[in-house]
Structure formats: C-alpha cells, structure tokens
Motif scaffolding. Structure first.
Motif, mmCIF file in Angstrom:
data_model
loop_
_atom_site.group_PDB
_atom_site.id
_atom_site.type_symbol
_atom_site.label_atom_id
_atom_site.label_comp_id
_atom_site.label_asym_id
_atom_site.label_seq_id
_atom_site.Cartn_x
_atom_site.Cartn_y
_atom_site.Cartn_z
ATOM 1 N N LEU A 72 0.849 -1.187 0.000
ATOM 2 C CA LEU A 72 0.000 0.000 0.000
ATOM 3 C C LEU A 72 0.884 1.236 0.000
ATOM 4 C CD1 LEU A 72 -2.986 -0.637 2.460
ATOM 5 C CD2 LEU A 72 -3.119 -0.037 0.057
ATOM 6 N N THR A 88 -3.099 0.597 -3.911
ATOM 7 C CA THR A 88 -2.425 -0.692 -3.792
ATOM 8 C C THR A 88 -1.556 -0.898 -5.024
ATOM 9 O OG1 THR A 88 -4.311 -1.604 -2.569
ATOM 10 C CG2 THR A 88 -2.731 -3.175 -3.478
ATOM 11 N N GLU A 117 -7.218 -0.306 1.884
ATOM 12 C CA GLU A 117 -7.317 0.803 0.921
ATOM 13 C C GLU A 117 -8.728 1.381 0.905
ATOM 14 O OE1 GLU A 117 -6.951 1.762 -3.863
ATOM 15 O OE2 GLU A 117 -6.247 -0.164 -3.098
#
Length: 389
Positions: A72, A88, A117
């Motif tokens: 991430l 990502t 995310e």
C-alpha cells in the motif's frame, strides 16, 4: 455490521513491518533497469501506473524502496486535498521503487491490502488524514509515519473482510459496466450528429455567431456572493463543465441576484463552452439560469434555433477546433474566434429531429448515471457503516 461491534486497533498494529518513506534520489544519472513512480500514480481512485521514470543509477535491486504486489502506498506530502491519497501497488512490468513523497505500508496476513485501501479512502478517514497534516503552506502539507501509525481502525476478522470485499467488488464491477455503456452511448450520439451533419452540401453553412448571442463570462468579486444558495445564481467555472455529454455539475459559488444587472446572465437552454486553459474544448447544455467566469463563452440561441441543436452544433464545432487548441501552449479561443467557428444549420424541423434523436440517447445515459450513482452511494454507505462509531 457497524464498527462499534469490532475492537479498535491502530494502523501500526496491523502492519508486518514499520512504515517506510520512499527513496530520495541524489544522482541525475539514469539506469533503465529500475522504474520510479511519480506522485501522480496515487489518485482519488487508487493506484494508476503513470508518471513512471527511470530511477537513478545508485538504486540497487535490493534497495528497501523496491515494491512488490500488494504494497500500500500513501502520499505523505501534497496539498491538503491530496495528501493521504492511497493505492495498492500492482506490478508495472519492471522493478519499481517509490519516491520520498510517499510512504509504504506492508500489512500482516490478518489484513487485506485492498480492504485497508477501501477504509483509507473513506470520506471520514480522508477528513482525519487531512486534519492531521501539518505544514507552513497549504500547498504542501505533510503527514508522518507516526501520525499515520496512530490512526484508529476497526479490527475485522479476515473472513469478514473477504466477504465485504466480494460485495464491494461486485458493486464496483456493476458501476464499471454501467460507465462502459454510458461511453458507448456517447459514441452513438456523436455518430448520429456526424451522420446528420456530415454532408455540408445539403444544408447552408453558418457560424456559431449566426445561431444566437455569444456572451463571455466574468469573475465577480467575493463580496457579490449570495448569503444563501437559494438566493443566488449558480456560477459556473470550467470544472463544472463535463468533458463528455454529461450534465453540468453543481456550482461551487452562488452570486447574489441583486447583482443581476452587473452580471452576464446566461438563460436556460444556453450552450456553455470552455475556451481558455486546460479544459478548453469542453461544451455543455445549461438547463438552468446561471453566470460563468471569463474562461467560458456562452451561446444564447435565437428563438428560431432549436436550443438543443445549437448545443450539438457548437459541440461538434469545438471538437473540430480542439486539434488546433492542443497545439497552443495556453489553449484559447477568444469571443470573436468562437463566434466564427463554422457550423451547419438545417431547417428548424430538421434541427428538432436531430436533437430528438440525440436527446433520446442522452436520456438513457442519464438513467444509467442515476443507476451508477445509487450503486456508488450504496458502496460508500457500506464502507461508512464499517467505520461508524
């Protein structure tokens, strides 16, 4: 299930290793074996593999900033509106590193990167990230690894994360399918107009100025703004004019109607065209009374011209002029040049028939946009419910 049913943890509690800042190059020499991301790879929609460049020769393949699938990335320095954007990382086809303006998060196996995310992109979390950012200038504020690591999040079992992501991904896929249909309908509408007006020999030639009155907008001072939105005229800027055949977006400013005589008011049914700057070439049909800034020229059609047809004709003319605009350092079509853009004008009966065909397609597009908006609201609501206190 609401977040208050889950225990709270800090973000650092779900990491497999400490948060790391990216690489800060000190050499100008380049080596094609490694790619470096630009900050523009992080967007409000997630990671986009763009703005890649060759990394300096000092980078080795074992450098700590080398990325792998599932990492991430989060922007640690930007404007307040853009700081904290997350995405990502997906393999770009080459060894890749990230810059010092980003931080990297590697999660423990108990947390899905795509699930985190989603949570970090939620509006409530975005507000918290923007609020914690610090800096002497709003054009460059920063968040640190320590600030980010202390962010409170719900600790949700992995099996539940998987089920939630299956639902969210299904909604997203449905939204994407609808957006694809909207784009195809847009091409169909353009094809209808081109087919009907493609042969100039059948209809008289004219210019945009022959279709009606051309008005260039102005930017009023802030003291003219309406105290209440209901009492004001919407003020359009290029950001409210869609790049395709969508509706004009909601205005960000409303100007007091008491200033009406000092404004260049645009009547309902006018065509608004962005003629200066990055958005030059965008054209929209305004369904309500409004005013615009000086980057926009508006056409108020004559009574004998179908208003919808005028929009289609101007949009086609601007599309043909856009190739010339793209060659300019600062794209610009002034009022005179805009008025002189060539258009084809059939009799009013033909205008209405062409406009009816195009508007039937636009109506279907609007129905699909409403469906997509409902799905997006549902997806956002599910995410917000996870994070609600």
């Amino acid at each position: 299930m609401s977040a208050n049913k889950w225990p709270q943890v800090t973000l650092r509690d779900i990491l497999a290793e400490p948060i790391r800042n990216g690489y800060s190059p000190v050499e100008s020499q380049e080596w094609t074996g490694v790619q470096m991301l630009g900050l523009g790879c992080l967007t409000p929609q997630g990671f986009k593999p763009r703005q890649l460049k060759n990394a300096p020769a000092s980078v080795s393949l074992t450098h700590s900033a080398v990325l792998r699938d599932g990492d991430l990335l989060i922007s640690r320095a930007n404007t307040r509106e853009l700081v904290g954007l997350v995405g990502t990382y997906k393999d770009v086809g080459a060894v890749c590193i990230y810059p010092d303006l980003m931080m990297r998060l590697r999660l423990a196996e108990s947390y899905l990167p795509e699930f985190l995310e989603v949570m970090l992109r939620d509006s409530s979390v975005r507000r918290r990230l923007m609020a914690m950012a610090q800096g002497t200038s709003e054009s460059m504020v920063k968040i640190s690894g320590a600030m980010l690591g202390g962010l409170q999040l719900p600790k949700i079992p992995l099996s539940v994360q998987c089920r939630i992501m299956a639902v969210l991904n299904g909604l997203h896929d449905s939204e994407q399918a609808i957006e694809s249909s909207i784009r195809k309908l847009g091409k169909i509408e353009e094809g209808i107009v081109d087919a009907e007006l493609g042969s100039g020999a059948l209809h008289p030639g004219a210019t945009v100025g022959d279709l009606g009155t051309v008005v260039t907008g102005m930017t009023p001072p802030s003291s003219w703004e309406a105290v209440r939105q209901d009492d004001g005229l919407p003020m359009l800027t290029p950001s409210q004019v869609p790049g395709s055949s969508g509706r004009v977006a909601a205005a960000e400013r409303y100007i007091s109607r008491s200033r009406r005589k000092q404004l260049r008011v645009v009547a309902p049914g006018a065509t608004v065209a962005v003629c200066i700057g990055f958005g030059a070439g965008k054209v929209a049909f305004s369904e309500s009374e409004c005013c615009t800034n000086q980057q926009i020229n508006s056409l108020i059609p004559h009574p004998e011209i179908d208003r919808r047809f005028a929009y289609l004709a101007v949009r086609r003319a601007m599309s043909q002029a856009k190739a010339r605009l793209n060659l300019q350092v600062t794209p610009i079509i002034n009022k005179t040049d805009f008025s002189r853009l060539p258009v084809i004008v059939p009799p009013v009966g033909e205008q209405r028939r062409i406009a009816d065909l195009a508007w039937a397609v636009r109506e279907r597009q609007n129905q699909l946009r409403n469906e997509a908006a409902k799905l997006a609201n549902l997806r956002q609501g599910l995410t917000a419910d996870l994070l609600s206190a």
